[in-house]
Design a protein around this motif. Structure first.
Motif, PDB file in Angstrom:
ATOM      1  N   ALA A  26       0.826  -1.212   0.000  1.00 54.11           N
ATOM      2  CA  ALA A  26       0.000   0.000   0.000  1.00 54.11           C
ATOM      3  C   ALA A  26       0.861   1.264   0.000  1.00 54.11           C
ATOM      4  O   ALA A  26       0.566   2.231   0.688  1.00 54.11           O
ATOM      5  CB  ALA A  26      -0.965   0.002   1.187  1.00 54.11           C
TER       6      ALA A  26
ATOM      7  N   CYS B 152      -3.614  -2.260  -3.375  1.00 48.36           N
ATOM      8  CA  CYS B 152      -4.924  -2.582  -2.807  1.00 48.36           C
ATOM      9  C   CYS B 152      -6.003  -2.013  -3.713  1.00 48.36           C
ATOM     10  O   CYS B 152      -6.007  -0.815  -4.013  1.00 48.36           O
ATOM     11  CB  CYS B 152      -5.047  -2.011  -1.401  1.00 48.36           C
TER      12      CYS B 152
ATOM     13  N   ASP C 286      -7.937   1.087  -2.452  1.00 50.60           N
ATOM     14  CA  ASP C 286      -7.115   2.015  -1.668  1.00 50.60           C
ATOM     15  C   ASP C 286      -7.499   3.459  -1.979  1.00 50.60           C
ATOM     16  O   ASP C 286      -7.245   3.961  -3.073  1.00 50.60           O
ATOM     17  CB  ASP C 286      -5.636   1.789  -1.979  1.00 50.60           C
TER      18      ASP C 286
ATOM     19  N   VAL D  70      -5.136  -2.681   4.518  1.00 48.61           N
ATOM     20  CA  VAL D  70      -5.071  -4.100   4.148  1.00 48.61           C
ATOM     21  C   VAL D  70      -4.505  -4.955   5.276  1.00 48.61           C
ATOM     22  O   VAL D  70      -4.859  -6.122   5.424  1.00 48.61           O
ATOM     23  CB  VAL D  70      -4.249  -4.279   2.856  1.00 48.61           C
TER      24      VAL D  70
END
Length: 249
Positions: free
Chosen positions: A103, A184, A187, A216
Motif C-alpha cells: 500500500a 490494494c 485504496d 489491508v
C-alpha cells in the motif's frame, strides 16, 4: 525499535517490519508480526521517538533496524513505511536481500493530500469526528466489518502530514533488489495507480493486488501474509514484471 527472537527451527532471512501512519509496528502488524516470527527473526521499526520529521529521518530509523540483523534482511514496509523502505533500498542496495512495499506510492496522490489536509483540520479543531473520518478513508466497504478505530494522536498526525509529502519517483529506478509491490484494489489513500507506478519504476519488481482498502493489514491480513510469505521465502519465484494473481500467492 524492538527485536524479536528466533522461533523457527529452520533458518530463514531476517525481516525488518516498517509501520505506516501509526508509527508503531504492533499497531500496524498485529497479525503479521507474530505469524512472521514463527519463521523469521523479526526486527521492528518505531517512528514514535522524537526527531522523525523528514524522509531522511525515516530512512535512518530503518538503517538502525537493518544494522541489528546478522545478514542482509528482507524489509517489509507498509504505507508511509513502504515508501521509506523504498528510499532506503535505493540508497543502500547492498544492505538488504529483498524489499516488499505494501500500500505504498511513488508520488503523493491528490487523494492523499486531501486526506492529510482533512486530518490536520480536524486535529486542529480537536474534533471527535477525526477517528471516524480516518476510518472511512482507510477501509473499504467490503472490509468495514473488520475496521478498527485508527490511532489519531499527535504522532499519527505528524506522520500523515509527512506522508503526504513523500516522493520517491527519482529514487525508485535505482532500486536493484528483488521487490514485491502489493497494491490494494480499493485504496482511497495511496491509490492503486500510485502503487502500480512504483511497480513500473523498479526493474526487478513483481506486483500483487489484494481486494482491500489502504488498511489491508487489518482487512485481509491472512491473504497478505500468504503473498508476503511466498515472496520472503523465494523472492525471485516470479520473474521481474510478473503480475501475481490472487490464486497463486
Amino acid at each position: 525499535m524492538n527485536e524479536h527472537p528466533w522461533r523457527a527451527p529452520n533458518r530463514r532471512p531476517p525481516v525488518v517490519l516498517v509501520p505506516g501512519f501509526s508509527g508503531r509496528t504492533g499497531e500496524d502488524f498485529p497479525f503479521l508480526l507474530p505469524m512472521l516470527e514463527r519463521r523469521h527473526r523479526v526486527v521492528s521499526v518505531d517512528f514514535t521517538t522524537p526527531g522523525v520529521h523528514t524522509l531522511g529521518d525515516l530512512v535512518s530509523r530503518i538503517g538502525v533496524a537493518v544494522a541489528r540483523c546478522d545478514e542482509p534482511p528482507a524489509v517489509v514496509g507498509y504505507s508511509l513505511g513502504g515508501v521509506a523502505a523504498a528510499a532506503f533500498a535505493a540508497q543502500q542496495p547492498a544492505a538488504l536481500s529483498s524489499l516488499a512495499v505494501v500500500a505504498g506510492w511513488m508520488t503523493p496522490a491528490p487523494k492523499l493530500g486531501a486526506f492529510a489536509g482533512l486530518w490536520a483540520e480536524l486535529q486542529a479543531e480537536r474534533s471527535a469526528a477525526l477517528a471516524a473520518a480516518a476510518r472511512q478513508a482507510l477501509y473499504s466497504a467490503d472490509g468495514w466489518d473488520s475496521a478498527r478505530p485508527p490511532l489519531v494522536d499527535d504522532i499519527a498526525a505528524r506522520l500523515v502530514a509527512l506522508g503526504s509529502t513523500l516522493d520517491v519517483s527519482a529514487m525508485a529506478p535505482g532500486i536493484a533488489v528483488p521487490t514485491l509491490v502489493v497494491g490494494c484494489a480499493s485504496d482511497e489513500v495511496a491509490t492503486t495507480w500510485q502503487s502500480k507506478l512504483l511497480f513500473g519504476a523498479i526493474a526487478d519488481a513483481r506486483y500483487a493486488q489484494i481486494d482491500a482498502g489502504h488498511a489491508v493489514v487489518h482487512e485481509r491480513p491472512a491473504e497478505l501474509l500468504a503473498v508476503l510469505g511466498a515472496f520472503l521465502t523465494e523472492p525471485t519465484r516470479y520473474p521481474a514484471g510478473t503480475l501475481i494473481g490472487e490464486d497463486r500467492p
